[in-house]
Enzyme design. Structure first.
Site, PDB file in Angstrom:
ATOM      1  N   ARG A  56       0.833  -1.209   0.000  1.00 44.98           N
ATOM      2  CA  ARG A  56       0.000   0.000   0.000  1.00 44.98           C
ATOM      3  C   ARG A  56       0.866   1.257   0.000  1.00 44.98           C
ATOM      4  O   ARG A  56       0.469   2.315  -0.461  1.00 44.98           O
ATOM      5  CB  ARG A  56      -0.971   0.004   1.182  1.00 44.98           C
ATOM      6  CG  ARG A  56      -2.015   1.090   1.051  1.00 44.98           C
ATOM      7  CD  ARG A  56      -3.133   1.135   2.106  1.00 44.98           C
ATOM      8  NE  ARG A  56      -3.326  -0.054   2.879  1.00 44.98           N
ATOM      9  CZ  ARG A  56      -2.908  -0.199   4.154  1.00 44.98           C
ATOM     10  NH1 ARG A  56      -2.300   0.800   4.763  1.00 44.98           N
ATOM     11  NH2 ARG A  56      -3.108  -1.321   4.797  1.00 44.98           N
ATOM     12  N   TYR A 109     -17.700  17.188 -13.806  1.00 41.90           N
ATOM     13  CA  TYR A 109     -18.086  15.784 -13.902  1.00 41.90           C
ATOM     14  C   TYR A 109     -19.149  15.502 -12.824  1.00 41.90           C
ATOM     15  O   TYR A 109     -18.961  15.897 -11.670  1.00 41.90           O
ATOM     16  CB  TYR A 109     -16.839  14.916 -13.717  1.00 41.90           C
ATOM     17  CG  TYR A 109     -17.097  13.434 -13.687  1.00 41.90           C
ATOM     18  CD1 TYR A 109     -17.804  12.805 -14.702  1.00 41.90           C
ATOM     19  CD2 TYR A 109     -16.631  12.665 -12.626  1.00 41.90           C
ATOM     20  CE1 TYR A 109     -18.032  11.445 -14.665  1.00 41.90           C
ATOM     21  CE2 TYR A 109     -16.853  11.292 -12.590  1.00 41.90           C
ATOM     22  CZ  TYR A 109     -17.569  10.692 -13.610  1.00 41.90           C
ATOM     23  OH  TYR A 109     -17.804   9.348 -13.571  1.00 41.90           O
ATOM     24  N   ASP A 181      -8.849  19.909 -11.845  1.00 45.66           N
ATOM     25  CA  ASP A 181      -9.003  18.622 -12.522  1.00 45.66           C
ATOM     26  C   ASP A 181      -8.768  18.902 -14.004  1.00 45.66           C
ATOM     27  O   ASP A 181      -9.625  19.472 -14.684  1.00 45.66           O
ATOM     28  CB  ASP A 181     -10.399  18.068 -12.258  1.00 45.66           C
ATOM     29  CG  ASP A 181     -10.655  16.739 -12.970  1.00 45.66           C
ATOM     30  OD1 ASP A 181      -9.930  16.430 -13.937  1.00 45.66           O
ATOM     31  OD2 ASP A 181     -11.600  16.030 -12.578  1.00 45.66           O
ATOM     32  N   LYS A 206      -8.404   8.199 -18.664  1.00 47.76           N
ATOM     33  CA  LYS A 206      -8.733   8.852 -19.930  1.00 47.76           C
ATOM     34  C   LYS A 206      -7.471   8.949 -20.800  1.00 47.76           C
ATOM     35  O   LYS A 206      -6.957   7.943 -21.225  1.00 47.76           O
ATOM     36  CB  LYS A 206      -9.373  10.218 -19.651  1.00 47.76           C
ATOM     37  CG  LYS A 206     -10.431  10.187 -18.526  1.00 47.76           C
ATOM     38  CD  LYS A 206     -11.669   9.379 -18.860  1.00 47.76           C
ATOM     39  CE  LYS A 206     -12.603   9.159 -17.678  1.00 47.76           C
ATOM     40  NZ  LYS A 206     -12.995  10.326 -16.909  1.00 47.76           N
TER      41      LYS A 206
HETATM   42  C1  LIG Z   1     -13.567  10.428 -15.633  1.00 45.37           C
HETATM   43  C2  LIG Z   1     -13.370  11.675 -14.881  1.00 45.37           C
HETATM   44  C3  LIG Z   1     -13.195  11.665 -13.500  1.00 45.37           C
HETATM   45  C4  LIG Z   1     -13.254  10.396 -12.700  1.00 45.37           C
HETATM   46  O1  LIG Z   1     -12.174   9.578 -12.963  1.00 45.37           O
HETATM   47  P1  LIG Z   1     -12.233   7.957 -12.794  1.00 45.37           P
HETATM   48  O2  LIG Z   1     -10.879   7.519 -13.210  1.00 45.37           O
HETATM   49  O3  LIG Z   1     -13.343   7.485 -13.670  1.00 45.37           O
HETATM   50  O4  LIG Z   1     -12.531   7.729 -11.344  1.00 45.37           O
HETATM   51  C5  LIG Z   1     -12.963  12.869 -12.863  1.00 45.37           C
HETATM   52  N1  LIG Z   1     -12.928  14.029 -13.549  1.00 45.37           N
HETATM   53  C6  LIG Z   1     -13.091  14.082 -14.883  1.00 45.37           C
HETATM   54  C7  LIG Z   1     -13.019  15.390 -15.572  1.00 45.37           C
HETATM   55  C8  LIG Z   1     -13.319  12.908 -15.595  1.00 45.37           C
HETATM   56  O5  LIG Z   1     -13.487  12.954 -16.924  1.00 45.37           O
END
Ligand SMILES: *Cc1c(COP(=O)(O)O)cnc(C)c1O
Length: 389
Positions: A56, A109, A181, A206
């Site tokens: 971890r 999101y 983000d 992504k």
């Molecule tokens: C997909 C996404 C998330 C969440 O990420 P996961 O890897 O699916 O937990 C957060 N912010 C944005 C802008 C996203 O596109």
């Protein structure tokens, strides 16, 4: 940061001195690490001999991914973790305490909105919403107990781009931390830390992993902030396994090549869509009609692979999406395969929106994530689907 990103994405974070002379980093499959004797364990516990102890806390494959991502983002340190949502959760949990005030952007999101509105509020955090693109809205929302401003850039799904320099300056002056983000940008297109933003989070699921096969997240910042988040992360888990770390590293090696292709394809497709009848509006940051085009061009090296466009009604959006043959009908973005969703099916309008007829997200909005396919083939497919309407 001296070499070009195409060189760094391949080589940075990887040690030349390896156990054996393989080219790719090894997938270190172990959940724990042994000590030669109790003395060695004691020295480790006394912190006179820092080393790995348990999965971890440490994994060599994960460490390569963290060093590589920190280098690409221009950050001092990074935490690679199990998902983008976990990255946001652990960061928010570390920074906020009951009685603190959190500012979030009005477009994000939907799960991030849920996390703030329904989870953090249960733990005594006060949450207010700031209007995208409005520095006045941000300024007037900051209170005595405001600790953090969380936002996306570009946002999901309208790709609104935030003025990072102004946000960072205002928040620094008012002693509010900033958390961006930047999933929709990737470090190839945007480096928020350079503009004075404190912390960057990505869903590596992504663009960063980039092949629609891994779930992962990353938190990037200066060392002191990352170390304080890491303490909590070590306690609550959210660990990414070595196989997924390897796939993330492998994805990162081609990141600049993939993003260059996706940027160019999406720009060409956005320009094609603008010229088509029957489309109410196209959202892509470099289009002259986009509300943040000037900031986007000043800040970003490219504009990403996501395009949103309004076909006027939910029925037309559904018909159009069903008529496409190349993109998969799926949420997510940034990977090899183009993905498309009629947005209002995934995030339905609230009863209040239906009643008033005023929607935050247009009922006919379609979100397209452009993949690695040939762009002429994609244009042909979109063109054919539009003709069926
Ligand atoms: C997909 C996404 C998330 C969440 O990420 P996961 O890897 O699916 O937990 C957060 N912010 C944005 C802008 C996203 O596109």
């Amino acid at each position: 940061m001296s070499k070009h990103i195409r060189t760094r994405s391949v080589h940075s974070g990887e040690e030349k001195d390896r156990e054996y002379r393989g080219i790719p980093p090894a997938i270190a499959l172990t959940s724990t690490y042994f000590f030669k004797n109790v003395d060695e364990l004691q020295r480790h516990k006394d912190q006179t001999e820092p080393r790995q102890e348990y999965g971890r806390y440490h994994n060599p494959t994960r460490a390569v991914a963290e060093r590589k991502l920190a280098d690409l983002e221009g950050a001092e340190d990074a935490i690679v973790c199990s998902s983008g949502m976990y990255a946001l959760t652990v960061t928010l949990m570390r920074i906020l305490k009951p009685g603190d005030h959190l500012l979030i952007l009005d477009e994000m999101y939907h799960r991030t909105q849920d996390l703030c509105a329904f989870v953090l509020t249960r733990f005594g955090v006060e949450v207010s919403v700031v209007k995208s693109g409005s520095l006045d809205s941000l300024r007037s929302s900051i209170k005595e107990n405001t600790r953090l401003f969380l936002f996306e850039t570009p946002t999901n799904p309208h790709l609104y781009v935030q003025d990072l320099e102004s946000i960072a300056a205002l928040c620094k002056e008012r002693k509010v931390k900033t958390l961006a983000d930047a999933t929709f940008a990737s470090p190839v297109n945007l480096l928020p830390l350079k503009f004075g933003i404190d912390i960057v989070v990505h869903s590596c699921t992504k663009y960063l992993a980039g092949h629609n096969d891994v779930m992962a997240g990353v938190i990037l910042s200066r060392r002191s902030i990352i170390e304080s988040i890491r303490e909590l992360h070590f306690t609550i888990g959210g660990t990414l396994d070595a196989h997924s770390c390897y796939l993330l590293i492998r994805g990162l090696k081609t990141l600049p090549l993939r993003i260059a292709h996706q940027n160019a394809s999406a720009e060409a497709i956005a320009a094609f869509l603008v010229a088509q009848p029957g489309i109410e509006k196209v959202f892509y940051p470099s289009l002259s009609t986009h509300p943040n085009v000037e900031i986007a061009k000043r800040q970003m090296a490219g504009f990403g692979g996501v395009i949103s466009f309004d076909l006027g009604s939910a029925e037309r959006a559904k018909q159009f999406v069903d008529a496409l043959s190349i993109p998969y009908i799926a949420p997510s973005l940034g990977g090899a395969e183009s993905l498309v969703i009629p947005y209002s099916v995934v995030v339905p309008p609230s009863p209040k929106e239906v009643e008033s007829g005023i929607f935050a997200i247009e009922p006919g909005l379609v979100r397209l994530s452009v993949g690695f396919e040939d762009r002429e083939d994609l244009v042909d497919d979109l063109s054919h689907a539009l003709k069926t309407l």
